[in-house]
Design a protein around this motif. Structure first.
Motif, PDB file in Angstrom:
ATOM      1  N   ILE A  39      26.759  61.278  21.823  1.00 57.96           N
ATOM      2  CA  ILE A  39      27.255  62.593  21.408  1.00 57.96           C
ATOM      3  C   ILE A  39      28.040  62.528  20.100  1.00 57.96           C
ATOM      4  O   ILE A  39      28.840  63.413  19.809  1.00 57.96           O
ATOM      5  CB  ILE A  39      28.127  63.245  22.514  1.00 57.96           C
ATOM      6  CG1 ILE A  39      29.252  62.296  22.950  1.00 57.96           C
ATOM      7  CG2 ILE A  39      27.260  63.646  23.711  1.00 57.96           C
ATOM      8  CD1 ILE A  39      30.259  62.946  23.884  1.00 57.96           C
ATOM      9  N   ASP A 150      37.201  66.784  18.364  1.00 56.34           N
ATOM     10  CA  ASP A 150      35.889  66.562  18.996  1.00 56.34           C
ATOM     11  C   ASP A 150      36.124  65.749  20.263  1.00 56.34           C
ATOM     12  O   ASP A 150      35.588  64.659  20.425  1.00 56.34           O
ATOM     13  CB  ASP A 150      34.975  65.820  18.006  1.00 56.34           C
ATOM     14  CG  ASP A 150      33.532  65.787  18.478  1.00 56.34           C
ATOM     15  OD1 ASP A 150      33.203  66.502  19.450  1.00 56.34           O
ATOM     16  OD2 ASP A 150      32.729  65.044  17.884  1.00 56.34           O
ATOM     17  N   LYS A 153      36.689  69.296  25.937  1.00 60.79           N
ATOM     18  CA  LYS A 153      36.695  70.700  25.523  1.00 60.79           C
ATOM     19  C   LYS A 153      37.724  71.540  26.282  1.00 60.79           C
ATOM     20  O   LYS A 153      38.181  72.566  25.772  1.00 60.79           O
ATOM     21  CB  LYS A 153      35.302  71.321  25.699  1.00 60.79           C
ATOM     22  CG  LYS A 153      34.131  70.471  25.192  1.00 60.79           C
ATOM     23  CD  LYS A 153      34.261  70.015  23.763  1.00 60.79           C
ATOM     24  CE  LYS A 153      33.297  68.898  23.428  1.00 60.79           C
ATOM     25  NZ  LYS A 153      33.718  68.092  22.265  1.00 60.79           N
ATOM     26  N   ASP A 176      34.587  70.718  16.823  1.00 59.82           N
ATOM     27  CA  ASP A 176      33.166  70.543  17.138  1.00 59.82           C
ATOM     28  C   ASP A 176      32.833  71.254  18.454  1.00 59.82           C
ATOM     29  O   ASP A 176      33.716  71.533  19.269  1.00 59.82           O
ATOM     30  CB  ASP A 176      32.833  69.047  17.250  1.00 59.82           C
ATOM     31  CG  ASP A 176      31.331  68.793  17.268  1.00 59.82           C
ATOM     32  OD1 ASP A 176      30.585  69.559  16.619  1.00 59.82           O
ATOM     33  OD2 ASP A 176      30.885  67.828  17.932  1.00 59.82           O
ATOM     34  N   ASN A 177      31.580  71.545  18.620  1.00 58.46           N
ATOM     35  CA  ASN A 177      31.062  72.095  19.882  1.00 58.46           C
ATOM     36  C   ASN A 177      31.661  73.464  20.202  1.00 58.46           C
ATOM     37  O   ASN A 177      32.124  73.710  21.317  1.00 58.46           O
ATOM     38  CB  ASN A 177      31.293  71.111  21.038  1.00 58.46           C
ATOM     39  CG  ASN A 177      30.790  69.717  20.700  1.00 58.46           C
ATOM     40  OD1 ASN A 177      31.582  68.802  20.493  1.00 58.46           O
ATOM     41  ND2 ASN A 177      29.485  69.573  20.592  1.00 58.46           N
TER      42      ASN A 177
HETATM   43 MG    MG Z   1      31.224  66.884  19.631  1.00 54.34          MG
END
Ligand code: MG
Ligand code: DHB
Length: 236
Positions: A39, A150, A153, A176-177
């Motif tokens: 990832i 990153d 989450k 990120d994400n």
């Molecule tokens: Mg990420």
């Protein structure tokens, strides 16, 4: 015509030897051998982060979520030799791989890897993040120039709050994400989506702030993995 094939094409055309090179591939291979999740950020996002760091003349970078150090390497390489990059990794095993990768890639400036739970480290009143790094010449206040988040989450909102404290005015945070296959915009049913809850809280905070503290955006991406993206937040 696939997103993965397009990503490969772009890497063939745009890979810059100082960033996207055989040493970086070896670092990713080491991560794969160690069974780490695949990832890491795509190479083109790595070079975009490098462009961002260079264009704002960043000297001090904070990263939350090191993994194998791929993004760390891109960011470090974009800094001047006297620059500073602090990266936080919860897994000692991952941090060990990252450390080996920084040595093998000769990453410069050499990243400081802080091993432990990010919130614990960031909030420790006697820890390495109790104060922002010192004031850089010509900058209005102390703090990191750039933060890249990153990591897990579910704590993105808390990371955002710590970044607001640690990043200087005029500094930038990248998360990120930020899209998660579009799930970000779809309300949860009975179960809370831990991939989106933190970011939604951040977007709610930004909405409520009404443009006083930050200027923010989020960009959707397709890539070698899936439909996702990143959020970018400028501290006013
Ligand atoms: Mg990420
Ligand atoms: C995934 C992707 C990421 O970039 C990340 O930081 C965590 C998880 C994933 O695709 O599952």
């Amino acid at each position: 015509r696939t997103a993965a094939g397009t990503e490969a094409y772009l890497v063939r055309k745009l890979a810059h030897h100082e960033y996207t090179n055989a040493a970086l591939d070896a670092a990713q291979a080491r991560a794969d051998e160690e069974g780490m999740p695949r990832i890491a950020i795509p190479k083109m996002l790595g070079q975009m982060l490098a462009i961002l760091a260079k264009s704002m003349r960043a000297e001090r970078v904070l990263e939350i979520g090191t993994l194998a150090g791929i993004s760390t390497h891109y960011l470090a390489t974009a800094l001047p030799a006297h620059g500073q990059i602090d990266t936080i990794e919860a897994s000692p095993a991952h941090a060990k791989v990252a450390q080996a990768n920084f040595l093998a890639m000769d990453t410069c400036p050499f990243p400081t890897t802080h091993v432990g739970k990010a919130l614990k480290l960031l909030r420790d009143p006697a820890g390495p993040f109790k104060d922002p790094p010192g004031t850089m010449e010509g900058m209005p206040e102390p703090g990191y120039d750039l933060a890249f988040v990153d990591a897990n989450k579910d704590e993105y909102f808390e990371y955002f709050q710590e970044c607001l404290r640690l990043v200087r005015k005029g500094g930038v945070m990248v998360f990120d994400n930020a899209i998660r296959n579009g799930r970000i915009a779809v309300p949860d049913g009975t179960k809370v989506d831990p991939d989106c809850s933190g970011l939604r809280k951040m977007y709610d905070w930004i909405e409520k702030d009404g443009g006083k503290t930050v200027l923010a955006s989020a960009i959707q991406t397709v890539g070698d993995k899936s439909w996702d993206g990143f959020a970018i937040v400028y501290k006013l």
